[in-house]
Design an enzyme around this catalytic site. Structure first.
Site, PDB file in Angstrom:
ATOM      1  N   LEU A  78      85.659  18.001  72.014  1.00  0.00           N
ATOM      2  CA  LEU A  78      86.110  18.385  70.678  1.00  0.00           C
ATOM      3  C   LEU A  78      85.485  17.418  69.670  1.00  0.00           C
ATOM      4  O   LEU A  78      86.125  16.484  69.199  1.00  0.00           O
ATOM      5  CB  LEU A  78      87.636  18.313  70.639  1.00  0.00           C
ATOM      6  CG  LEU A  78      88.370  19.217  69.675  1.00  0.00           C
ATOM      7  CD1 LEU A  78      89.782  19.428  70.165  1.00  0.00           C
ATOM      8  CD2 LEU A  78      88.390  18.634  68.290  1.00  0.00           C
ATOM      9  N   ALA A  79      84.193  17.617  69.402  1.00  0.00           N
ATOM     10  CA  ALA A  79      83.474  16.720  68.495  1.00  0.00           C
ATOM     11  C   ALA A  79      82.271  17.465  67.939  1.00  0.00           C
ATOM     12  O   ALA A  79      81.243  17.584  68.581  1.00  0.00           O
ATOM     13  CB  ALA A  79      83.020  15.468  69.249  1.00  0.00           C
ATOM     14  N   GLU A  80      82.433  17.993  66.712  1.00  0.00           N
ATOM     15  CA  GLU A  80      81.382  18.834  66.146  1.00  0.00           C
ATOM     16  C   GLU A  80      80.110  18.041  65.869  1.00  0.00           C
ATOM     17  O   GLU A  80      79.005  18.581  65.961  1.00  0.00           O
ATOM     18  CB  GLU A  80      81.873  19.508  64.868  1.00  0.00           C
ATOM     19  CG  GLU A  80      82.896  20.598  65.107  1.00  0.00           C
ATOM     20  CD  GLU A  80      84.273  20.080  65.452  1.00  0.00           C
ATOM     21  OE1 GLU A  80      84.528  18.855  65.266  1.00  0.00           O
ATOM     22  OE2 GLU A  80      85.123  20.855  65.912  1.00  0.00           O
ATOM     23  N   HIS A 149      90.856  26.570  58.546  1.00  0.00           N
ATOM     24  CA  HIS A 149      90.502  27.745  59.347  1.00  0.00           C
ATOM     25  C   HIS A 149      90.144  28.936  58.468  1.00  0.00           C
ATOM     26  O   HIS A 149      90.111  30.059  58.953  1.00  0.00           O
ATOM     27  CB  HIS A 149      91.653  28.134  60.276  1.00  0.00           C
ATOM     28  CG  HIS A 149      91.969  27.119  61.334  1.00  0.00           C
ATOM     29  ND1 HIS A 149      92.491  25.893  61.030  1.00  0.00           N
ATOM     30  CD2 HIS A 149      91.826  27.148  62.685  1.00  0.00           C
ATOM     31  CE1 HIS A 149      92.678  25.209  62.159  1.00  0.00           C
ATOM     32  NE2 HIS A 149      92.276  25.949  63.171  1.00  0.00           N
TER      33      HIS A 149
END
Lengths: 354, 109
Positions: A78-80, A149
């Site tokens: 979870l690390a763009e 979102h």
């Protein structure tokens, strides 16, 4: 990677290409496009949060890991910044990364990798290091999701030299535009209108051209989705469907509305935009993003430049507001609705010079 | 179809349990987001819990008078596969509604 490549060749051998016209949701259409891209290019890789085993939170990559293996379709941490940073290295090594950021708002942590590396590596290397990265971004609002979102990032990305930006408006467009984008040698930000994921429509697999669309024989440029005489509605992504509804309602009042789906937001198809507004002499641009410095301003300027002598009214912008995207309960007040768009049309219709 | 379980949330600072007073929905009911599901009593107050999502009720846990610990299953929903696990809800396709009417004198010059 040799195993992965072998697996892909096996898949190609028994892969059946898509033909004819099928009724598909945009989710399914995008899935088919990615399937074909993976089958056709052994260097194409798909990765992101939940893209692999789960098949994506929106099921866009459903079944692809099972078919092509964990070497070509895989989950990331979870690390763009890592997802896009890895894309830079993979592209340098000759792969075609098709990363996903799970939601628009999660692109922010990767802005450095997108803007400072992916967008300019080709330029920096004098064309010796192209960045064929197709970044899929589920975009815009409309699903009652929490903060981060429902963002509309098109103006941000369109402002960056070296990036191309595109957003499909229906399943047919989604299939063909994604297949096209994922075979470009340049980085493309592919903005999927998430509120339209579930709507079905005819996808004509046999033409890149969209014989199902009212117009458009190429995956580049804008599409006239509905021809009209009195005013042009300019939109993209999820707002195209809404503008088509507005056009039908306006017809009840005797107003003939043309709907132009811009599709490519960088580069904008200036010729198609100007041709449409030269005919109708009035334009309303509709987007979900906030008003100030939104892409509507760019559209208004291009229209003014190209149609100044024939315009009957200043270009109207019907947009989101200059606030952070609101919580789900308030989004109907934020996203341009039918009445706000009709008001915009009314204003350009009743405008008189002097 | 997929099942999604909703555990009893923390209803106030440090509360560890709640007592079911009355269920306002039954298994088989189709509920909307924010529809009241159940009335529970804590050591602080009696509260109605709104539904975190739309879906069909499959199971409810605990009858009137039963204690449920925070984090234990309270209710289980059934949702279509293509909505399970996503954030937010699938938008409904609605017939377009309008209030604004257009009026214009079009000088077709």
């Amino acid at each position: 990677m040799s195993n992965a490549i072998l697996e892909s060749e096996a898949a190609m051998a028994d892969g059946t290409p898509n033909h004819g016209v099928e009724q598909l949701s945009m989710q399914q259409a995008l899935n088919r496009a990615l399937d074909e891209v993976l089958a056709g290019n052994p260097k194409a890789l798909i990765f992101g949060e939940d893209c692999g085993r789960l098949g994506g939170v929106f099921r866009i990559t459903d079944g692809l890991q099972a078919k092509y293996g964990t070497g070509r379709v895989f989950d990331t941490p979870l690390a763009e910044s890592g997802i896009l940073g890895m894309s830079v290295g993979l592209a340098m090594a000759g792969f075609h990364p098709i990363p996903e950021v799970q939601f628009d708002g999660f692109a922010y942590p990767a802005i450095n990798q997108i803007v400072c590396q992916i967008a300019r590596m080709n330029y920096r290397s004098r064309g010796t290091m192209p960045m064929p990265v197709t970044l899929r971004v589920p975009s815009f609002g409309g699903i009652r999701a929490p903060e981060h979102h429902g963002e509309s990032l098109e103006a941000l990305f369109a402002h960056v030299p070296g990036l191309k930006v595109v957003s499909p408006s229906n399943p047919h467009e989604a299939y063909h535009l994604l297949k096209y984008a994922a075979t470009r040698p340049d980085p493309v930000i592919f903005m999927e209108p998430k509120s339209r994921y579930w709507q079905k429509g005819g996808v004509n697999f046999d033409s890149a051209d969209g014989s199902d669309s009212p117009a458009g024989d190429s995956p580049t440029g804008a599409n006239v989705m509905r021809a009209g005489r009195h005013v042009t509605l300019v939109a993209w992504g999820a707002m195209v469907a809404r503008c088509l509804q507005v056009a039908e309602l306006a017809a009840e009042d005797g107003i003939d509305v043309e709907v132009l789906d811009l599709r490519w937001l960088k580069p904008i198809d200036e010729a198609a935009l100007v041709a449409s507004v030269r005919k109708t002499r009035r334009a309303v641009v509709v987007h979900e993003a906030p008003l100030t410095s939104g892409l509507g301003a760019e559209v208004a300027q291009l229209v003014t430049q190209g149609c100044f002598d024939t315009l009957k009214a200043p270009v109207e912008r019907i947009t989101g507001f200059d606030v952070p995207y609101p919580s789900g309960d308030l989004e109907d007040e934020y996203i341009p609705n039918i009445d706000r768009i009709l008001f915009g049309i009314q204003r350009v219709l009743e405008y008189r010079r002097g | 179809m997929a099942e999604i379980s909703f555990p009893l949330p923390d209803l106030g600072e440090g509360l560890i349990e709640a007592t079911v007073l009355e269920w306002l929905v039954s298994p088989g009911d189709q509920v909307e987001r924010n529809q009241p599901l159940v009335e529970v009593e804590t050591t602080k107050s009696a509260v109605e819990l709104p539904s975190p999502q739309a879906g069909k009720v499959v199971r409810i846990h605990g009858g009137p008078g039963d204690k449920i610990n925070v984090g234990e299953p309270l209710i289980v929903f059934e949702v279509p596969d293509n909505t399970a696990g996503i954030v937010g809800t699938v938008p409904k396709e609605e017939a377009p509604k309008r209030r604004v009417r257009l009026s214009a004198v079009l000088d077709e010059d």
